[in-house]
Design a protein around this motif. Structure first.
Motif, PDB file in Angstrom:
ATOM      1  N   SER A   1       0.899  -1.294   0.063  1.00 37.12           N
ATOM      2  CA  SER A   1       0.125   0.033   0.029  1.00 37.12           C
ATOM      3  C   SER A   1       0.756   1.146   0.058  1.00 37.12           C
ATOM      4  N   GLN A   2       2.001   1.059   0.293  1.00 39.40           N
ATOM      5  CA  GLN A   2       3.060   2.294   0.229  1.00 39.40           C
ATOM      6  C   GLN A   2       3.529   2.492  -1.175  1.00 39.40           C
ATOM      7  N   ASN A   3       4.060   3.943  -1.378  1.00 38.64           N
ATOM      8  CA  ASN A   3       4.799   4.197  -2.315  1.00 38.64           C
ATOM      9  C   ASN A   3       6.230   3.891  -2.516  1.00 38.64           C
ATOM     10  N   GLU A   4       6.422   3.018  -3.532  1.00 38.80           N
ATOM     11  CA  GLU A   4       7.993   2.431  -3.631  1.00 38.80           C
ATOM     12  C   GLU A   4       8.757   3.652  -4.438  1.00 38.80           C
ATOM     13  N   VAL A   5       9.895   3.653  -3.757  1.00 41.77           N
ATOM     14  CA  VAL A   5      11.243   4.667  -4.462  1.00 41.77           C
ATOM     15  C   VAL A   5      11.551   3.727  -5.499  1.00 41.77           C
ATOM     16  N   ARG A   6      11.733   4.533  -6.705  1.00 39.43           N
ATOM     17  CA  ARG A   6      12.347   3.836  -7.838  1.00 39.43           C
ATOM     18  C   ARG A   6      13.827   4.454  -8.389  1.00 39.43           C
ATOM     19  N   LYS A   7      14.454   3.824  -9.126  1.00 39.56           N
ATOM     20  CA  LYS A   7      15.799   4.514  -9.486  1.00 39.56           C
ATOM     21  C   LYS A   7      15.630   5.547 -10.419  1.00 39.56           C
ATOM     22  N   GLY A   8      16.289   6.901  -9.905  1.00 37.97           N
ATOM     23  CA  GLY A   8      16.104   7.885 -10.560  1.00 37.97           C
ATOM     24  C   GLY A   8      15.259   8.975 -10.038  1.00 37.97           C
ATOM     25  N   ASP A   9      14.463   8.562  -8.863  1.00 43.13           N
ATOM     26  CA  ASP A   9      13.667   9.423  -8.003  1.00 43.13           C
ATOM     27  C   ASP A   9      14.261  10.402  -7.508  1.00 43.13           C
ATOM     28  N   VAL A  10      13.933  11.732  -7.318  1.00 46.30           N
ATOM     29  CA  VAL A  10      14.574  12.620  -6.549  1.00 46.30           C
ATOM     30  C   VAL A  10      13.826  12.789  -5.023  1.00 46.30           C
ATOM     31  N   LEU A  11      14.461  12.751  -3.997  1.00 51.03           N
ATOM     32  CA  LEU A  11      13.787  12.555  -2.575  1.00 51.03           C
ATOM     33  C   LEU A  11      14.110  13.958  -1.795  1.00 51.03           C
ATOM     34  N   PHE A  12      13.103  14.626  -1.338  1.00 45.27           N
ATOM     35  CA  PHE A  12      13.318  15.927  -0.900  1.00 45.27           C
ATOM     36  C   PHE A  12      12.803  15.760   0.735  1.00 45.27           C
ATOM     37  N   THR A  13      13.597  16.497   1.656  1.00 43.59           N
ATOM     38  CA  THR A  13      13.114  16.543   3.096  1.00 43.59           C
ATOM     39  C   THR A  13      12.069  17.845   2.970  1.00 43.59           C
ATOM     40  N   ILE A  14      11.083  17.588   4.067  1.00 39.57           N
ATOM     41  CA  ILE A  14       9.960  18.715   4.136  1.00 39.57           C
ATOM     42  C   ILE A  14      10.248  19.439   5.580  1.00 39.57           C
ATOM     43  N   SER A  15      10.942  19.098   6.510  1.00 40.08           N
ATOM     44  CA  SER A  15      11.301  19.752   7.707  1.00 40.08           C
ATOM     45  C   SER A  15      12.625  19.884   7.984  1.00 40.08           C
ATOM     46  N   SER A  16      12.781  20.815   8.862  1.00 41.75           N
ATOM     47  CA  SER A  16      14.230  21.018   9.220  1.00 41.75           C
ATOM     48  C   SER A  16      14.233  21.893  10.357  1.00 41.75           C
ATOM     49  N   GLU A  17      15.355  22.081  11.075  1.00 43.49           N
ATOM     50  CA  GLU A  17      15.376  22.986  12.438  1.00 43.49           C
ATOM     51  C   GLU A  17      15.720  24.369  11.895  1.00 43.49           C
ATOM     52  N   THR A  18      16.319  24.729  10.729  1.00 46.51           N
ATOM     53  CA  THR A  18      16.575  25.828  10.392  1.00 46.51           C
ATOM     54  C   THR A  18      16.065  25.967   8.659  1.00 46.51           C
ATOM     55  N   PRO A  19      15.781  27.225   8.404  1.00 47.60           N
ATOM     56  CA  PRO A  19      15.064  27.629   7.068  1.00 47.60           C
ATOM     57  C   PRO A  19      16.111  27.227   5.858  1.00 47.60           C
ATOM     58  N   HIS A  20      17.155  27.376   6.423  1.00 53.16           N
ATOM     59  CA  HIS A  20      18.375  27.017   5.140  1.00 53.16           C
ATOM     60  C   HIS A  20      18.615  25.687   5.063  1.00 53.16           C
ATOM     61  N   GLU A  21      18.182  24.898   5.822  1.00 55.73           N
ATOM     62  CA  GLU A  21      18.292  23.330   5.482  1.00 55.73           C
ATOM     63  C   GLU A  21      17.101  22.548   5.178  1.00 55.73           C
ATOM     64  N   VAL A  22      16.022  23.138   4.941  1.00 56.57           N
ATOM     65  CA  VAL A  22      14.967  22.679   4.690  1.00 56.57           C
ATOM     66  C   VAL A  22      14.813  22.266   2.976  1.00 56.57           C
ATOM     67  N   GLY A  23      14.254  21.214   2.560  1.00 52.98           N
ATOM     68  CA  GLY A  23      14.157  21.133   1.340  1.00 52.98           C
ATOM     69  C   GLY A  23      15.387  20.516   0.483  1.00 52.98           C
ATOM     70  N   MET A  24      16.305  19.730   1.442  1.00 50.85           N
ATOM     71  CA  MET A  24      17.467  19.154   0.795  1.00 50.85           C
ATOM     72  C   MET A  24      17.084  18.014   0.000  1.00 50.85           C
ATOM     73  N   SER A  25      18.045  17.579  -1.106  1.00 49.87           N
ATOM     74  CA  SER A  25      17.493  16.620  -1.947  1.00 49.87           C
ATOM     75  C   SER A  25      18.505  15.467  -2.361  1.00 49.87           C
ATOM     76  N   SER A  26      17.803  14.436  -2.619  1.00 51.25           N
ATOM     77  CA  SER A  26      18.932  13.360  -2.966  1.00 51.25           C
ATOM     78  C   SER A  26      18.409  12.511  -4.052  1.00 51.25           C
ATOM     79  N   VAL A  27      19.262  12.155  -4.950  1.00 54.61           N
ATOM     80  CA  VAL A  27      18.754  11.197  -6.099  1.00 54.61           C
ATOM     81  C   VAL A  27      18.853   9.758  -5.618  1.00 54.61           C
ATOM     82  N   TRP A  28      17.969   9.162  -5.923  1.00 52.93           N
ATOM     83  CA  TRP A  28      17.885   7.598  -5.471  1.00 52.93           C
ATOM     84  C   TRP A  28      18.858   6.772  -6.678  1.00 52.93           C
ATOM     85  N   ALA A  29      19.680   6.232  -6.474  1.00 58.35           N
ATOM     86  CA  ALA A  29      20.483   5.426  -7.370  1.00 58.35           C
ATOM     87  C   ALA A  29      20.269   4.011  -7.257  1.00 58.35           C
ATOM     88  N   GLY A  30      19.459   3.463  -6.317  1.00 59.41           N
ATOM     89  CA  GLY A  30      19.439   1.954  -5.995  1.00 59.41           C
ATOM     90  C   GLY A  30      18.367   1.437  -7.091  1.00 59.41           C
TER      91      GLY A  30
END
Length: 263
Positions: free
Chosen positions: A129-158
């Motif tokens: 029932s969950q969304n699967e992560v696929r190769k090439g997807d970009v993953l974004f954080t939506i929360s952080s302790e400072t505004p300058h660290e929010v929305g960090m991204s990572s491309v999934w290579a697996g």
């Protein structure tokens, strides 16, 4: 409990020739450490500068520095036209984590890695029932302790199956025409980071809206230039990682020598 006074401590000294050899050996290690650290720091500084200069600034259509043979202006396209989003894990309790035959990408795995794989996952049960992560997807954080660290991204290579995303992130599945290596860095470049930080809302903790992120315009060159840029930054990251590994190993050698070469 107080230690012994300095005058009561016993110190051991080898003969002068051995003192000189030990000092020379440790000095050579320190020089190698300093040299590696300088190279590492220069590469980190270079990467930071290139993330500013190899992508257009807000409102611009061409970067300051380009590879030879490329001169066409970049297209500016809203993210919502470049792919689709999906949510992280939902409906889970504390007891669901840390066991099972599935995986979930951790928050810090996204935050700390421009490109991520199974090395930044933890265990969880398989759940169709969950969304699967696929190769090439970009993953974004939506929360952080400072505004300058929010929305960090990572491309999934697996490419493993039954991989999900933690609930403090969202996934973005780009169009097939977009190069993963390029996306790994365009979303960490100054232009995009400035725009996404403006969306941060909160007091003690800052959050961003997935809907508003999808409205951000992104500068995109043709596929050949995307590939060149992605390869350049990936090579830089590999060099930075190599130097960091060498520094760590040399530090370990120095520590071991200090422990074994003295009484």
């Amino acid at each position: 409990m107080q230690g012994r006074p300095i005058k009561q401590l016993t110190a051991y000294f080898p003969e002068k020739n051995e003192q000189e050899k030990v000092a020379k050996f440790l000095s050579s290690i320190n020089e190698m450490l300093e040299g590696l650290q300088r190279k590492h720091d220069k590469l980190v500084t270079l990467k930071k500068a290139m993330l500013q200069k190899m992508f257009p600034q807000p409102g611009g259509t061409t970067p300051e520095i380009r590879f030879k043979g490329f001169s066409a202006p970049w297209d500016t396209i809203a993210m919502e036209k470049l792919g689709q989003t999906y949510s992280g894990l939902f409906g889970k309790s504390k007891g669901d984590f840390g066991r099972g035959d599935g995986y979930f990408v951790t928050y810090m795995g996204v935050f700390n890695h421009t490109v991520s794989n199974l090395n930044v996952t933890d265990a969880i049960g398989v759940d169709p029932s969950q969304n699967e992560v696929r190769k090439g997807d970009v993953l974004f954080t939506i929360s952080s302790e400072t505004p300058h660290e929010v929305g960090m991204s990572s491309v999934w290579a697996g490419d493993a199956k039954n991989v999900y995303l933690n609930s403090f992130c969202f996934g973005f599945r780009p169009l097939p025409s977009l190069k993963s290596d390029f996306l790994a860095y365009v979303f960490r470049a100054d232009e995009f980071r400035k725009r996404i930080c403006l969306l941060a809302q909160g007091i003690s903790r800052y959050n961003i809206s997935k809907t508003k992120v999808m409205k951000i315009p992104v500068s995109i060159p043709d596929t050949d230039e995307q590939q060149k840029i992605g390869t350049y930054f990936r090579t830089l990251d590999e060099l930075i990682s190599q130097h960091a590994t060498q520094l760590q190993k040399l530090q370990q050698i120095k520590s071991a020598c200090l422990e074994r070469m003295f009484v």
